[in-house]
Design a protein around this motif. Sequence first.
Motif, PDB file in Angstrom:
ATOM      1  N   GLY A 113       0.813  -1.263   0.185  1.00  0.00           N
ATOM      2  CA  GLY A 113       0.011   0.111   0.018  1.00  0.00           C
ATOM      3  C   GLY A 113       0.729   1.316  -0.079  1.00  0.00           C
ATOM      4  N   GLU A 114       0.243   2.278  -0.846  1.00  0.00           N
ATOM      5  CA  GLU A 114       1.148   3.335  -0.763  1.00  0.00           C
ATOM      6  C   GLU A 114       1.171   4.279   0.391  1.00  0.00           C
ATOM      7  OE1 GLU A 114       3.005   4.566  -3.149  1.00  0.00           O
ATOM      8  OE2 GLU A 114       2.561   2.677  -4.347  1.00  0.00           O
ATOM      9  N   ASN A 115      -0.045   4.111   1.298  1.00  0.00           N
ATOM     10  CA  ASN A 115      -0.323   4.937   2.488  1.00  0.00           C
ATOM     11  C   ASN A 115       0.122   4.044   3.610  1.00  0.00           C
ATOM     12  OD1 ASN A 115      -1.285   7.221   1.103  1.00  0.00           O
ATOM     13  ND2 ASN A 115      -3.237   6.172   1.214  1.00  0.00           N
ATOM     14  N   ALA A 116       0.937   2.823   3.684  1.00  0.00           N
ATOM     15  CA  ALA A 116       1.043   2.174   4.590  1.00  0.00           C
ATOM     16  C   ALA A 116       2.375   2.713   5.510  1.00  0.00           C
ATOM     17  CB  ALA A 116       1.747   0.776   4.160  1.00  0.00           C
ATOM     18  N   PRO A 117       2.550   2.271   6.660  1.00  0.00           N
ATOM     19  CA  PRO A 117       3.623   2.935   7.379  1.00  0.00           C
ATOM     20  C   PRO A 117       5.056   2.478   6.966  1.00  0.00           C
ATOM     21  CG  PRO A 117       2.486   1.317   8.758  1.00  0.00           C
ATOM     22  CD  PRO A 117       1.734   1.709   7.516  1.00  0.00           C
ATOM     23  N   ARG A 118       5.824   3.536   7.219  1.00  0.00           N
ATOM     24  CA  ARG A 118       7.314   3.041   6.646  1.00  0.00           C
ATOM     25  C   ARG A 118       8.276   2.265   7.935  1.00  0.00           C
ATOM     26  NH1 ARG A 118       9.381   4.438   1.790  1.00  0.00           N
ATOM     27  NH2 ARG A 118       8.244   5.800   0.391  1.00  0.00           N
ATOM     28  N   HIS A 119       7.967   1.223   7.888  1.00  0.00           N
ATOM     29  CA  HIS A 119       8.768   0.571   9.138  1.00  0.00           C
ATOM     30  C   HIS A 119       8.628  -0.869   8.757  1.00  0.00           C
ATOM     31  CE1 HIS A 119       5.180  -1.359  11.071  1.00  0.00           C
ATOM     32  NE2 HIS A 119       4.577  -0.496  10.715  1.00  0.00           N
ATOM     33  N   ARG A 120       9.785  -1.709   9.479  1.00  0.00           N
ATOM     34  CA  ARG A 120      10.138  -3.060   9.225  1.00  0.00           C
ATOM     35  C   ARG A 120      10.447  -2.998   7.664  1.00  0.00           C
ATOM     36  NH1 ARG A 120       4.378  -5.452  11.615  1.00  0.00           N
ATOM     37  NH2 ARG A 120       4.554  -4.583  13.646  1.00  0.00           N
ATOM     38  N   GLY A 121      10.418  -4.396   7.012  1.00  0.00           N
ATOM     39  CA  GLY A 121      10.939  -4.619   5.932  1.00  0.00           C
ATOM     40  C   GLY A 121      12.212  -5.266   5.626  1.00  0.00           C
ATOM     41  N   VAL A 122      12.611  -5.926   4.579  1.00  0.00           N
ATOM     42  CA  VAL A 122      13.582  -6.352   4.528  1.00  0.00           C
ATOM     43  C   VAL A 122      14.110  -6.522   3.036  1.00  0.00           C
ATOM     44  CG1 VAL A 122      13.500  -8.316   6.557  1.00  0.00           C
ATOM     45  CG2 VAL A 122      12.592  -8.904   4.418  1.00  0.00           C
ATOM     46  N   GLY A 123      15.602  -7.045   2.792  1.00  0.00           N
ATOM     47  CA  GLY A 123      15.913  -6.980   1.594  1.00  0.00           C
ATOM     48  C   GLY A 123      17.038  -7.634   1.388  1.00  0.00           C
ATOM     49  N   PHE A 124      17.581  -7.731  -0.122  1.00  0.00           N
ATOM     50  CA  PHE A 124      18.942  -8.294  -0.409  1.00  0.00           C
ATOM     51  C   PHE A 124      19.574  -7.274  -1.233  1.00  0.00           C
ATOM     52  CE2 PHE A 124      16.724 -12.584   0.750  1.00  0.00           C
ATOM     53  CZ  PHE A 124      17.896 -12.929   1.558  1.00  0.00           C
ATOM     54  N   LEU A 125      20.824  -7.200  -1.032  1.00  0.00           N
ATOM     55  CA  LEU A 125      21.797  -6.392  -1.882  1.00  0.00           C
ATOM     56  C   LEU A 125      22.615  -7.308  -2.709  1.00  0.00           C
ATOM     57  CD1 LEU A 125      22.449  -3.499  -3.010  1.00  0.00           C
ATOM     58  CD2 LEU A 125      24.006  -3.350  -1.423  1.00  0.00           C
ATOM     59  N   LEU A 126      22.472  -7.476  -3.916  1.00  0.00           N
ATOM     60  CA  LEU A 126      23.324  -8.561  -4.683  1.00  0.00           C
ATOM     61  C   LEU A 126      24.299  -7.798  -5.538  1.00  0.00           C
ATOM     62  CD1 LEU A 126      20.392 -10.722  -6.237  1.00  0.00           C
ATOM     63  CD2 LEU A 126      21.438 -11.012  -4.294  1.00  0.00           C
ATOM     64  N   SER A 127      25.479  -8.307  -5.662  1.00  0.00           N
ATOM     65  CA  SER A 127      26.653  -7.717  -6.298  1.00  0.00           C
ATOM     66  C   SER A 127      26.222  -7.727  -8.044  1.00  0.00           C
ATOM     67  CB  SER A 127      27.894  -8.361  -6.191  1.00  0.00           C
ATOM     68  OG  SER A 127      27.793  -9.805  -6.762  1.00  0.00           O
ATOM     69  N   ALA A 128      26.840  -6.829  -8.774  1.00  0.00           N
ATOM     70  CA  ALA A 128      26.320  -6.919 -10.095  1.00  0.00           C
ATOM     71  C   ALA A 128      26.812  -8.370 -10.690  1.00  0.00           C
ATOM     72  CB  ALA A 128      27.358  -5.891 -10.704  1.00  0.00           C
ATOM     73  N   GLN A 129      27.807  -8.919 -10.255  1.00  0.00           N
ATOM     74  CA  GLN A 129      28.376 -10.432 -10.811  1.00  0.00           C
ATOM     75  C   GLN A 129      27.385 -11.538 -10.358  1.00  0.00           C
ATOM     76  OE1 GLN A 129      30.424  -8.453  -9.154  1.00  0.00           O
ATOM     77  NE2 GLN A 129      31.890  -7.754 -10.453  1.00  0.00           N
ATOM     78  N   ALA A 130      26.862 -11.265  -9.248  1.00  0.00           N
ATOM     79  CA  ALA A 130      26.063 -12.206  -8.673  1.00  0.00           C
ATOM     80  C   ALA A 130      24.601 -12.259  -9.555  1.00  0.00           C
ATOM     81  CB  ALA A 130      25.674 -12.044  -7.188  1.00  0.00           C
ATOM     82  N   HIS A 131      24.109 -10.923  -9.851  1.00  0.00           N
ATOM     83  CA  HIS A 131      22.622 -10.837 -10.525  1.00  0.00           C
ATOM     84  C   HIS A 131      22.755 -11.115 -12.003  1.00  0.00           C
ATOM     85  CE1 HIS A 131      19.189  -8.627 -12.090  1.00  0.00           C
ATOM     86  NE2 HIS A 131      18.685  -9.183 -11.037  1.00  0.00           N
TER      87      HIS A 131
END
Length: 526
Positions: A113-131
């Motif tokens: 949702g666009e109006n959802a609170p901005r908290h929590r959340g996870v992710g991954f940062l991949l190197s250019a070679q990995a992706h």
Amino acid sequence: MSYLSRSRSVYGPTTSTTCLNKDDEDDDDGGGKTDNNNNNNADDHPGASMKQRTRIGTWNVLTLAQQGKLIQLANEARRMKLEILGLSEVRWLNFGEHRIPSGQILQYSGLRGENAPRHRGVGFLLSAQAHSALMKTRVRNLTIIQTYAPKFSLSYDAADLQDKENFYSQLNATVDRIPKGDIMICMGDFNAKIGSDNSNYERFMGRHDLGEMSENGELFAEFCGNNDMVIGGSLFPHRRVYKVTWVSRNSFTEYKIDHICISRKWKRCLLDVRNKRSADIASDHHLIIGEIRLRVARIPRQEERVGRQFNTRRLDDTTVKRSFTVELQTCAADIPEGGSVEDQWTAIKNAFNVTSENNLEERRGAKGAIQRSKTRGAIYSARQRYSALEKKVKRSCRRDKRAWADSLADEGEKVAATGDIRLLYHISRRLSGAKINATMPVKDAIGQLLTDPTDQLKRWFEHFEQFFQVPARPPSPRYDPPRVSEPIRVVAGVRQGCILSPLLFLIVIVEILVGAIDREPNRGLL
């Protein structure tokens, strides 16, 4: 190494598995240590042999919604030579991918949702070679789960306990969907202290941890036991400073609450787990790095190696420039005149590196001063200096963003004057903050995730082909003109055959003629 690229938004856990095959990096700190007990399939598939050390990590960054945080994170990940970096508290909405100018890819998952609170959340940062090496696995899949668990509290609130149980039930459901043959790694901010006493827990944790087990630690240990995983940070002996993962703002309270776990069957693939205190993103959590012995094959590409990069913009400051020049002249005076060319070049290079470290990396040195301080007064002074530098960095980010927006606005005025609407539209999109590089996951008709760009294009072609397909028109009914002998049916509001039908017809004709004469009286009827 393999891991599938899919994301789902739950309270804490987000899974991301991708299929990677990449060559080992020549500049990895792990070096070229080999293992004589190679996988049997490695001879058939050289790119999938398990020989080299690969770095993965997890980090609670507090937020990526602030200006300049994402670029700073990418620089730190590249400096630490991380192939995969799991992130907690990303605080981005929805889910998708975002390409960074450095070539790294951020896969994120947050609240919908666009109006959802901005908290929590996870992710991954991949190197250019990995992706760039997403493809089918050759040996075995490595499935990585990044989590952010509810925080622990001293009060025994029923709502907090229910929140934690919901988290681990969702995490268990995520683990149950992973194929049994995969090498599974679960990492992130679990907010759990497990302690150094592993009595009755010897099967999945060691004795090299800190403190005592908390309530969250009991839930975390139960999860590891039920899923046959070992807690990597408790297996390797390190000094206390390399075990701590969270430090309070006053630098007096230290806990180890971030963990990296791996399937017990594959724990020998995990070579080391420790923190990296030099990594800096203005977070109260340290970066946790794990080294695994998995080789990933890289697409051959000629890349020029560059040396260390310093913040040369600080030389615009007259005071910094003067200090830099004086210190460099002092170091240059100590360079011996005799000797070979190589010796002189090494001395010159060291002079520039030392001078740049002392004058162009002020904030990183400020964090090191906090860690080196012994007394409370020294820690407080170093912390105050670090906070002042952090505010200075944020002001610099805001100033750079304003300058960037002004340059885009000037460019937009020039483009509007020339009438290039297409370029003006793209400039307006960038100024509005729309994520042009963000992409959403693409699935096939049966719901399987597509990672190959060619398959994704084919799927888009199939989608639009079905969307714009015009259905075939049904055949028109056969029309037979009436014959003279058949009566023509006339519906005029009265029954056919009524004696008034001819009279009504004549009245209508007369009204039409009178109206025509009134509109054009000079022409008459002919």
